[in-house]
Every structure is written in C-alpha cells, then in structure tokens.
Design a protein around this motif. Sequence first.
Motif, PDB file in Angstrom:
ATOM      1  N   ALA A 258       0.965  -3.448   6.226  1.00  0.00           N
ATOM      2  CA  ALA A 258       1.113  -3.861   4.831  1.00  0.00           C
ATOM      3  C   ALA A 258       0.891  -2.679   3.898  1.00  0.00           C
ATOM      4  CB  ALA A 258       0.127  -4.982   4.507  1.00  0.00           C
ATOM      5  N   TYR A 259      -0.051  -1.817   4.246  1.00  0.00           N
ATOM      6  CA  TYR A 259      -0.295  -0.619   3.440  1.00  0.00           C
ATOM      7  C   TYR A 259       0.956   0.252   3.390  1.00  0.00           C
ATOM      8  CZ  TYR A 259      -2.495   3.741   1.861  1.00  0.00           C
ATOM      9  OH  TYR A 259      -2.816   4.882   1.166  1.00  0.00           O
ATOM     10  N   LYS A 260       1.607   0.431   4.537  1.00  0.00           N
ATOM     11  CA  LYS A 260       2.830   1.233   4.577  1.00  0.00           C
ATOM     12  C   LYS A 260       3.937   0.577   3.755  1.00  0.00           C
ATOM     13  CE  LYS A 260       3.474   1.643   9.026  1.00  0.00           C
ATOM     14  NZ  LYS A 260       4.042   2.134  10.310  1.00  0.00           N
ATOM     15  N   ALA A 261       4.082  -0.748   3.903  1.00  0.00           N
ATOM     16  CA  ALA A 261       5.196  -1.450   3.260  1.00  0.00           C
ATOM     17  C   ALA A 261       4.989  -1.642   1.761  1.00  0.00           C
ATOM     18  CB  ALA A 261       5.407  -2.802   3.932  1.00  0.00           C
ATOM     19  N   GLN A 262       3.761  -1.900   1.329  1.00  0.00           N
ATOM     20  CA  GLN A 262       3.509  -2.286  -0.050  1.00  0.00           C
ATOM     21  C   GLN A 262       2.937  -1.173  -0.912  1.00  0.00           C
ATOM     22  OE1 GLN A 262       1.319  -6.040  -0.203  1.00  0.00           O
ATOM     23  NE2 GLN A 262       2.196  -6.649   1.762  1.00  0.00           N
ATOM     24  N   VAL A 263       2.466  -0.102  -0.296  1.00  0.00           N
ATOM     25  CA  VAL A 263       1.896   1.006  -1.060  1.00  0.00           C
ATOM     26  C   VAL A 263       2.687   2.295  -0.850  1.00  0.00           C
ATOM     27  CG1 VAL A 263      -0.163   2.414  -1.421  1.00  0.00           C
ATOM     28  CG2 VAL A 263      -0.407  -0.032  -0.960  1.00  0.00           C
ATOM     29  N   VAL A 264       2.883   2.678   0.406  1.00  0.00           N
ATOM     30  CA  VAL A 264       3.502   3.973   0.691  1.00  0.00           C
ATOM     31  C   VAL A 264       5.004   3.951   0.391  1.00  0.00           C
ATOM     32  CG1 VAL A 264       3.873   5.753   2.434  1.00  0.00           C
ATOM     33  CG2 VAL A 264       1.749   4.426   2.446  1.00  0.00           C
ATOM     34  N   LYS A 265       5.716   2.948   0.898  1.00  0.00           N
ATOM     35  CA  LYS A 265       7.162   2.910   0.706  1.00  0.00           C
ATOM     36  C   LYS A 265       7.566   2.795  -0.765  1.00  0.00           C
ATOM     37  CE  LYS A 265       8.617   1.277   5.274  1.00  0.00           C
ATOM     38  NZ  LYS A 265       9.287   0.189   6.031  1.00  0.00           N
ATOM     39  N   PRO A 266       6.923   1.953  -1.580  1.00  0.00           N
ATOM     40  CA  PRO A 266       7.300   1.919  -3.005  1.00  0.00           C
ATOM     41  C   PRO A 266       7.094   3.253  -3.700  1.00  0.00           C
ATOM     42  CG  PRO A 266       6.105  -0.071  -2.415  1.00  0.00           C
ATOM     43  CD  PRO A 266       5.998   0.838  -1.240  1.00  0.00           C
ATOM     44  N   PHE A 267       6.033   3.984  -3.350  1.00  0.00           N
ATOM     45  CA  PHE A 267       5.824   5.307  -3.942  1.00  0.00           C
ATOM     46  C   PHE A 267       6.977   6.237  -3.578  1.00  0.00           C
ATOM     47  CE2 PHE A 267       4.227   9.623  -2.874  1.00  0.00           C
ATOM     48  CZ  PHE A 267       4.134  10.103  -4.167  1.00  0.00           C
ATOM     49  N   PHE A 268       7.378   6.222  -2.310  1.00  0.00           N
ATOM     50  CA  PHE A 268       8.484   7.083  -1.886  1.00  0.00           C
ATOM     51  C   PHE A 268       9.780   6.684  -2.584  1.00  0.00           C
ATOM     52  CE2 PHE A 268      12.123   7.949   0.835  1.00  0.00           C
ATOM     53  CZ  PHE A 268      11.976   9.311   1.061  1.00  0.00           C
ATOM     54  N   ARG A 269      10.057   5.386  -2.624  1.00  0.00           N
ATOM     55  CA  ARG A 269      11.319   4.884  -3.176  1.00  0.00           C
ATOM     56  C   ARG A 269      11.414   5.092  -4.683  1.00  0.00           C
ATOM     57  NH1 ARG A 269      10.998  -1.066  -2.728  1.00  0.00           N
ATOM     58  NH2 ARG A 269       9.817  -0.758  -4.649  1.00  0.00           N
ATOM     59  N   ASP A 270      10.346   4.780  -5.401  1.00  0.00           N
ATOM     60  CA  ASP A 270      10.416   4.745  -6.858  1.00  0.00           C
ATOM     61  C   ASP A 270      10.135   6.090  -7.516  1.00  0.00           C
ATOM     62  OD1 ASP A 270      10.917   2.048  -6.593  1.00  0.00           O
ATOM     63  OD2 ASP A 270       8.823   1.459  -6.897  1.00  0.00           O
ATOM     64  N   HIS A 271       9.430   6.985  -6.822  1.00  0.00           N
ATOM     65  CA  HIS A 271       9.014   8.220  -7.470  1.00  0.00           C
ATOM     66  C   HIS A 271       9.394   9.463  -6.669  1.00  0.00           C
ATOM     67  CE1 HIS A 271       6.801   5.667 -10.201  1.00  0.00           C
ATOM     68  NE2 HIS A 271       6.145   5.134  -9.191  1.00  0.00           N
ATOM     69  N   PHE A 272       8.898   9.549  -5.462  1.00  0.00           N
ATOM     70  CA  PHE A 272       9.034  10.789  -4.703  1.00  0.00           C
ATOM     71  C   PHE A 272      10.487  11.116  -4.396  1.00  0.00           C
ATOM     72  CE2 PHE A 272       8.983  13.107  -0.618  1.00  0.00           C
ATOM     73  CZ  PHE A 272       8.330  14.242  -1.052  1.00  0.00           C
TER      74      PHE A 272
END
Length: 471
Positions: A258-272
């Motif tokens: 859940a940490y990967k799906a709900q925290v890490v992936k949105p950061f990569f998708r929306d910003h990085f």
Amino acid sequence: MVISSLADRVVRSVENVGDTVSEALFEPVIRLGVTGLARSGKTVFITSLVANLLDRGRMPGLVAAQEGRIEAAYLQPQPDDTVPRFDYETHLGALTGPSPHWPDSTRAISELRLSLRVRPTGLLSGLQGPRTVHLDIVDYPGEWLLDLALLDRSFGDWSRETLERIADRRCAADYMSALAGIDAEAAHDEPLAQSLAQSFAAYLNAARDTGYYDCTPGRFLLPGDLAGSPVLTFAPLPVQGSSVRRSLHREMERRFEAYKAQVVKPFFRDHFSRIDRQVVLVDTLGAISKGPKAVEDMRHALADILKSFRPGRNAWLTSLLMGKRVEKILFAATKADHLHHLQHPQLTGIMEALTRDARDRAQFAGAETAALSLAALRATTEEMHTHNGQELPCVRGTLLETGKQAALYPGALPDDPAHLLKPARDGAEGWLDGDYQAMAFAPAALTLKTGDGPPHIRLDRAAQFLFGDRL
C-alpha cells in the motif's frame, strides 16, 4: 482495475500532449527538480537562486544575465494548485534579516514559479520581441527519491536486505532487540505492529543523525499528515517464503504494498516524471568528516537516487509520446564556503568520482551531466594563517553553536579522490593520512547593494548549466 489504470494513463497522456504543445508554441516552461539528502542545503539553494535571478548583479556566469537580455523577473502562482508554494519570502527573511539564521529544512514537496522576460539572441533577435520563460522549481526531499527503488522490491526482499544491512549498526540495536522472539507468522497484533513501526522509525531517525544515508522508507522520517496511518505502520521482518493469512507477516506485507501504491507511485507519476532538469545537492564535506563508512554509504545512496532518473534528450515528438526525460543533471557538492577556494578543485573531483558510474550511464542515454562545488549562500571569508612555518588556507565565520567568530582549517583534501574512496570501499574505520573537520557556520549578516542578490559561490555557473541554454 486494469481498465481504470489504462484510462488514467490515456487521460494523463492527453494532458501531457496538451502541456507540451502549449510550451512549444507559446511560453516555454523549464521544470527544475531540486533534491538532496538531509542537510544538503536545498532550501538555501532555492532561496538564493530565486533571489539572485530577481536581482542579477552577482550572476555573471549566467550568460543571459551577463548580456543584459533578462529584462525582468517576477514570481507568480505556481501552476499546480494542489502543491504547497515554496515559502520564498520567509526563507529569504531568515537568511537576510537583522538576525540571520538558517531556514527550516525541506519536509515535503513544494513548488515555485519564476517567470523571466528574455530578449532573444541570434540573427533574428532584432525582429523578435522579448519572450516569457517560466522556471518551475520543484523542491522535494531526497529521502522520497530513495523510495522509488522500493517499487522493484517485494516485502520479503526489502526485509532481508534491510535487516542484513543494519544488523551491526549500533543505532539499530533497539530495533533488532524488538524483533527477538517475534513470530512473523503468528496472528496479527495491531499494538505489536505499531510498536515495531515506531521502533523502526526511531532507528531511521537515529541512523540519519549518525551519518547513514540509506534511510528508507523516506516518509517514516517525514510523515506529515500520514503520521500514525496504517500505510506507515510496517517494518522489516525476518521472513521466508509466502505469508500466512491474517498473520503479522501478511499484514506488514499488505501495508508495504500500500505504501508503494498510495505514496511512492503518486509521487513518481504526479511530480518526479515531469521534471526535465535536475540538481542533486550533496553535503560531501559532512560525509567526509564522519569517516569512510559515511562516504561509502553516501555513494550507495547516490547510486540508488540516480537509478531513479530517466535520463535522455527531450525531443519534441519523444516528449509527446513517451513523457519527459531528465535532459540535464547537475551534481553539486554544497557548502564550498567551508573550504578555502584553493581546495575547491579537490572537492569537485571527489564529487565527480562519487557519481562517476551514474554520470556515465546518464551521458550514454543522451543526458548532459556536470559536477561542481558551490555555496548557495556564502557564510565565510578566506584567510591564510601560518602554523609551524606552513601557510594554511583557512575560512573565517560565525560558529553556529557558540555565535563566536573563528578561523578554521578543515584539513587538506587529497588531489586524488581514490585516497578517500578506496578506504571507504574497504570499510576502513578512519582516515589513515588525514583528519577532516566540518564546522557548522551561521549565515553572516548581509548589507546588499541595490541589484545584488545574496553572495554565493558558483551559483551562476550552476544556473547556466541547468537552464541557461533555454534563455
């Protein structure tokens, strides 16, 4: 789930196409990512960069400023309404006020848009009027970037790698003791899960303060509004094989995913994934002063960070179809004002050696890379002192802890970076032929002339490399 994911990708692809066409035909936008590990000076870098772009008297290395082609610069609201604004005015006041002090460090993502009105150059410059170039500066913690490496790891792999790495660390002793006697396949117990997560978070904070750089998951250090949530209530366990239903292992595994799906992936998708220029700030002197193990640990952390980038050229059609790539990456050793300028070449050489493999990969993919030493805000002056008949290049400043003025000779950095990197790779306990000190200086009181930004070292050269070609 699959249809929803595909639809989301289609919508975002259409948005990216629209943004790219708009930038290409109207007002170009440069998205500059600023990151670095803890205490590397991200907040000071952004504040001084913006201040020196608004008042460009100290920016001769930025060609457009030297030629007088930047007619005006102004701050305006950033385009991302859901991202906090970088608090430039408060940070500038902290650095340049009557009682200067270092601003608070980066604890979450933030953004600032600086718009520049620039006269064109070249044969048609007399026929074209000034154009507007937007510089979107995205500030984010380096610890979040380290989290991107988790996307390719399972909970079992991450647990095994983490426990092997920290087993002999003194700061991890309490957490390793907490794991003793834990049956990961026993029924899930929420108080136990919370206790383990809190103990692991305490270890991560202690490890960062000790000088380790592999402190993931990053949100355990900077939880923000996620503090206490299940997505941050997991920890590495000594596990093997698949988990048993309703066990502690299964629940920890679920929360890790859940940490990967709900925290890490949105950061990569929306910003990085939207960044096309990147600067990585590194407190190289701080790591050297902590010893060989800290240098080696920092080298590994930098390698993990740099694996997260998608380097390459941003051709117009490529940007439309495949999304942004990082065109330019600058690796900057910060706090160069803690050394006399005679040692800056050695500091830059060490920075180049630490990032050699990653820079080679990025250049092979088509990205431009550079390494330099800089100080976003100069807090010291230089002096020469005689000691035992030898002239020592020193720096003088106000000590952060005592508020007293002092001259410091931090030790001579080697001309050959291998003299530092080899002991670090070999796991040496200390430096054999040198004792390197790192003192913390307070910002100096400033009296700025009209048109001058805060004093710095090579900030103009950093700006020229990162975005000077677009001005």
